[in-house]
Design a protein around this motif. Structure first.
Motif, PDB file in Angstrom:
ATOM      1  N   LEU A  51       0.823  -1.205   0.000  1.00  0.00           N
ATOM      2  CA  LEU A  51       0.000   0.000   0.000  1.00  0.00           C
ATOM      3  C   LEU A  51       0.856   1.254   0.000  1.00  0.00           C
ATOM      4  CD1 LEU A  51      -2.730   1.496   0.381  1.00  0.00           C
ATOM      5  CD2 LEU A  51      -2.344   1.291   2.846  1.00  0.00           C
ATOM      6  N   ALA A  52       1.889   1.277   0.845  1.00  0.00           N
ATOM      7  CA  ALA A  52       2.740   2.459   0.940  1.00  0.00           C
ATOM      8  C   ALA A  52       3.466   2.722  -0.383  1.00  0.00           C
ATOM      9  CB  ALA A  52       3.755   2.280   2.070  1.00  0.00           C
ATOM     10  N   LEU A  53       3.937   1.677  -1.017  1.00  0.00           N
ATOM     11  CA  LEU A  53       4.649   1.836  -2.290  1.00  0.00           C
ATOM     12  C   LEU A  53       3.722   2.351  -3.380  1.00  0.00           C
ATOM     13  CD1 LEU A  53       6.689  -1.432  -1.952  1.00  0.00           C
ATOM     14  CD2 LEU A  53       7.708   0.845  -2.120  1.00  0.00           C
ATOM     15  N   LYS A  54       2.481   1.858  -3.402  1.00  0.00           N
ATOM     16  CA  LYS A  54       1.525   2.325  -4.409  1.00  0.00           C
ATOM     17  C   LYS A  54       1.173   3.795  -4.195  1.00  0.00           C
ATOM     18  CE  LYS A  54      -0.630  -2.222  -5.023  1.00  0.00           C
ATOM     19  NZ  LYS A  54      -1.854  -3.028  -4.800  1.00  0.00           N
ATOM     20  N   VAL A  55       0.862   4.148  -2.944  1.00  0.00           N
ATOM     21  CA  VAL A  55       0.462   5.530  -2.648  1.00  0.00           C
ATOM     22  C   VAL A  55       1.605   6.501  -2.911  1.00  0.00           C
ATOM     23  CG1 VAL A  55      -0.216   7.094  -0.789  1.00  0.00           C
ATOM     24  CG2 VAL A  55      -1.298   4.859  -0.986  1.00  0.00           C
TER      25      VAL A  55
END
Length: 962
Positions: A258-262
């Motif tokens: 999630l952090a990488l996508k955001v």
């Protein structure tokens, strides 16, 4: 091979296709229905795989295929059982995505399937009955089912589905009643049914008794980089220094998809300065899309669990669990059950008795404490303060009504300013203070009466403030304080359980203990001017732990302990010259550990054996005995650890100490650790009964005068450690037990050979034979150890005196060499043997370099020259231990061709020679002997380990220790 897309219109055509289909003729497929089923299944599988692969590619789901393979294997599609599989992990880790992908791939193998997502929110708004109706409609492919209530729904689900093979995926479950209502029992469903449940709550899966619980695997560094590149890399306008900037983002995300996508999406199209600005902003203001997703788990906690989590996030990540638990107990957090809840919600982990958590989970905790905007900069509005800059901001309080409940104050803070600000903190419940800068004689003029825990290093000379009424105080620890008394006069602390006074240079007497009715632990250490322990201590009936050590002025009789009926642990060590230990005159059933070091015992020692029947550990170190009698320990049926040493013994009086050997036949089943050192005992003065202690794990007979051991060690089948060091007359080593892991014979001047003593020891991995004469067969001993069972996953250390052994091992001059790695070295070899000729035991650094022509080359190509008075240290480090303890470096050398080695200079001397070689993996037709779980636990205490001094992808520096 059949061509997909061909239209077949008659029976002969189907038969022809079935024969042409690969494997059809072999299987004898001639019946139309069978052929059709096989072909349809094949086409369906091909299309399904293509559909999933396309979905993964289109959505950039890096690493998903590997994780799907693992999950599909656990699902065991095709077996007739009903299986329930749980997938748990923190928010944003990919649980739902994994479940949806596997659903897409396998759904056509069932008579019906449903994927119900976001169950947490669905139940909040519509309730569990609506969920039951939705699930039945999807599985039966019918119009909306109407149910009267959840109980009727359970009956209907079982009635309609007990003969159907279905796939049910329940996403984001957060309550046990959701599972009870939807998939309450395996019996509800037909053979072959599979249920997949995703949740943040591991305990839900355990309580529901699912068949398997899988924890979702976060992305590796390589996978994280690939995912970020898909989201953030702009091929048309690449960012300068992208590799370094992207590495910072990958490190920040720590494998959370999630952090990488955001972050990747928000950074796409930005230039270098904007990237740097965004990364700087993250240090102060985290990305709220990530925080809010993670915060869902926190919001589901009970109030005390929230406090517990925030304390760990702010103060105790990577800190010892025991230390933190003491604070949590003092604050009435009920931490045992609370920590279990945090672990099951994937908010924290416990590794090697230390708390840990994902970086972004910790950042979420910090955000909850500090908030946004002005609140983030106003430390007085934070419930917890732990950073120096925030403490400095408290130097000039703007209000007395602050929210601070916990503080950890580090070295570097100005003491005067801190004393001023601490005097304003009325809500403070726990406080830890390290030595401060510029500390005045006068301390704070006020301390919060809400304090439950105080740990203060270098408290000033003045006593606690007169206004301090610590009625809630549970733990008080003072170290290196200059105060002469803790408080003036008599003080009642009704809840104080722990009092520790360490290094109190000016403290001349202990407080009166009558006001500390709940005291359970008292520790007084290195308080050099204390001359007497207040006699009121002898009246304590609740005391469980009493430690008194290194108080050199303490001469008077120790208080009586007979009324301390709950005392479990008593240690008196090196206090005033032969402090008299009182006779035990009543039964002390709770006492399990007794350590007496340098005390005077002027009564019969047998009284300990008679009145402390539940002792498990008894250490009598250098005590003075005025009443010699046999050590009658017949009643000590539970004694596991007995150590007796006597530096007062000598050649003349050693016979008077033989009575200190307990009657070993009474200890055959219990005793696991035995040390009888410093007694000058000669041949046959040591009891032969030692050889019958079948459960003995460790035996030490150091500083004695025997030439050989006269009892048989063969019955000591569990013995892991034997120490015969400092026995100057020892000439022969007995045949060693088969399970021995560690042997020491240091400073044995007449011992010149190990003979065949070790030839049955297949698990030997630590031997020290230094500071004596030269051992003639050292190289043979080393080769034997390398052929043993310990090479596969354990480490080894061999210490030998003299250049002769080093010469046989082909060392090269200096402290550097290089080793070329052959192809398939990870599979063909089990570890590295590193030998140094040195004055002391140092560290070794390893890093990947360009390949060399020979297998091993020194920096100067010179053989090691003869050196007198040096020690050969042979270290064996298994690849298994490197893989487990240094994963970053181990992964980086996967394709290495050559490694350079450097022996670091030890503080006691230098390294004169170094040699390295690979150790071949054991071969043969016989299966390798393995250890039971109990044996593994026992071996772990006696096998050498290494400590990582420094680890990176390019370099590893380790230091071996026993």
């Amino acid at each position: 091979m059949m061509v997909v897309g061909t239209v077949v219109t008659d029976d002969e055509g189907w038969r022809e296709c079935s024969v042409n289909w690969e494997g059809g003729e072999k299987l004898g497929i001639w019946h139309e229905k069978g052929a059709i089923d096989i072909i349809v299944d094949t086409i369906s599988k091909i299309l399904s795989n293509r559909r999933v692969d396309d979905y993964i590619d289109d959505n950039g789901l890096i690493g998903m295929s590997v994780r799907m393979e693992g999950l599909e294997k656990e699902l065991d599609i095709g077996s007739g059982d009903v299986l329930m599989i749980g997938i748990c992990g923190i928010g944003g880790s990919g649980k739902s995505t994994l479940a949806s992908c596997i659903c897409m791939k396998i759904c056509d193998k069932f008579q019906g399937y449903c994927f119900i997502d976001n169950i947490r929110e669905y139940c909040k708004t519509k309730g569990v009955k609506k969920l039951q109706e939705k699930m039945l409609s999807l599985l039966l492919n019918s119009e909306k089912t109407k149910l009267q209530d959840p109980e009727a729904g359970k009956v209907e689900i079982q009635k309609r589905l007990q003969r159907r093979s279905v796939l049910i995926i329940l996403d984001d479950v957060d309550q046990i009643d959701q599972l009870d209502a939807l998939v309450g029992s395996h019996r509800w469903f037909g053979s072959g049914t599979r249920v997949i449940i995703t949740t943040r709550e591991k305990q839900l899966l355990i309580s529901h008794k699912v068949d398997k619980v899988l924890e979702v695997e976060l992305l590796s560094e390589e996978e994280s980089t690939e995912l970020l590149n898909k989201r953030a890399y702009n091929e048309k306008n690449p960012v300068k220094d992208y590799e370094k900037l992207s590495s910072s983002v990958v490190s920040y995300a720590a494998g959370l998809p999630l952090a990488l996508k955001v972050l990747g999406s928000s950074l796409y199209g930005n230039d270098e300065n904007e990237w740097r600005s965004a990364l700087d902003r993250l240090k102060e203001n985290p990305e709220m899309k990530i925080i809010e997703k993670l915060k869902i788990s926190y919001d589901g906690l009970k109030p005390l669990e929230k406090e517990l989590f925030l304390d760990i996030a702010c103060f105790f990540r990577w800190k010892g669990k025991d230390e933190a638990m003491e604070i949590f107990e003092a604050c009435d957090y009920h931490p045992v059950i609370g920590i279990k809840t945090l672990e099951q919600k994937s908010l924290i982990t416990t590794i090697d008795d230390k708390f840990d958590m994902h970086d972004l989970i910790q950042e979420m905790g910090h955000h909850i404490v500090k908030g946004d905007g002005d609140n983030r900069r106003n430390s007085e509005k934070h419930s917890r303060v732990w950073e120096i800059e925030d403490i400095d901001n408290l130097a000039e309080p703007t209000t007395e009504n602050d929210d601070i409940e916990a503080m950890c104050v580090y070295t570097g803070v100005d003491a005067s300013c801190f004393y001023e600000t601490i005097s304003k903190r009325k809500k403070l419940r726990w406080l830890r203070v390290y030595p401060l800068f510029n500390s005045p004689a006068e301390g704070p003029n006020f301390l919060s009466n809400e304090l439950r825990y105080i740990d203060w290093d270098s408290y000033p000379r003045s006593p606690f403030p007169d206004t301090f009424r610590p009625n809630k105080l549970v733990v008080l620890k003072l170290r290196n304080s200059l105060t002469e008394e803790l408080w003036k006069g008599y003080k009642v602390l009704p809840n104080l359980k722990v009092l520790e006074l360490v290094g109190m240079e000016n403290l001349v007497h202990t407080p009166n203990f009558d006001g500390l009715k709940c005291l359970q632990k008292l520790k007084i250490l290195n308080c050099k001017w204390i001359a007497e322990i207040d006699p009121s201590l002898g009246n304590h009936t609740r005391l469980e732990i009493l430690i008194l050590s290194y108080c050199k002025k303490l001469y008077k009789l120790f208080p009586k302990i007979s009324q301390m009926e709950k005392l479990k642990y008593l240690e008196i060590k090196e206090c005033g010259k032969l402090l008299k230990f009182p006779e035990i005159k009543s039964n002390m059933k709770s006492l399990v550990r007794l350590y007496l070091d340098s005390v005077e015992i002027d009564y019969k020692l047998s009284s300990i054996g008679e009145r402390c029947a539940n002792l498990k550990i008894l250490h009598l170190i250098n005590c003075s005995y005025t009443n010699f009698d046999e050590a009658k320990f017949d009643r000590l049926k539970h004694l596991e650890d007995y150590i007796s040493t006597n530096l007062h013994a000598n050649e003349t009086f050693h016979r008077f100490t033989i009575w200190l050997q307990p009657p070993f036949p009474h200890l055959i089943t219990s005793l696991q650790k035995l040390a009888l050192n410093d007694f000058y005992w000669h041949d046959e003065e040591i009891s032969n009964d030692i050889g019958q202690l079948a459960n003995l794990l460790s035996l030490s007979l150091c500083y004695n005068r025997f030439t050989r051991i006269h009892f048989n060690l063969s019955h000591l089948t569990r013995l892991k450690h034997l120490d015969l060091s400092h026995c100057p007359l020892l000439v022969e080593v007995p045949e060693l037990p088969t399970r021995l892991a560690s042997f020491r014979a240091v400073d044995c001047a007449k011992l010149t050979s190990m003979g065949d003593s070790y030839k049955k020891c297949k698990w030997l991995c630590q031997v020290s034979l230094i500071k004596g004469t030269i051992i003639n067969d050292g190289s043979s001993l080393l080769e034997f150890m390398l052929q043993g069972n310990a090479t596969e996953n354990k480490n080894m250390v061999l210490e030998l005196d003299g250049f002769k052994n080093a010469k046989e091992m082909a060392l090269f001059s200096g402290d550097r060499c290089r080793l070329r790695l052959p192809e398939n070295w990870r599979n063909d070899f089990s570890g590295l043997l590193m030998c140094t000729l040195a004055d002391g035991f140092g560290a070794i650094s390893m890093k990947q370099v360009m390949p060399m022509e020979s297998d091993m080359q020194p920096e100067d190509n010179k053989a090691c020259e003869e050196i007198s008075r040096c020690v050969l240290f042979a270290w064996y480090v298994s690849f298994a231990s490197l893989r487990h303890n240094a994963p970053t470096w181990w992964k980086s050398i996967n394709n290495a061709h050559s490694i350079s080695f450097k022996a670091s200079k030890d503080r006691y001397g230098k390294c004169y020679g170094l040699g390295v070689r690979l150790v071949a993996r054991k071969s043969g037709t016989h299966p390798m002997e393995t250890l039971t779980a109990q044996e593994e636990s026992e071996f772990s205490h006696y096998t050498p380990k290494f400590r990582i001094v420094k680890e990176s992808e390019s370099k590893l520096k380790i230091r071996m220790f026993a």
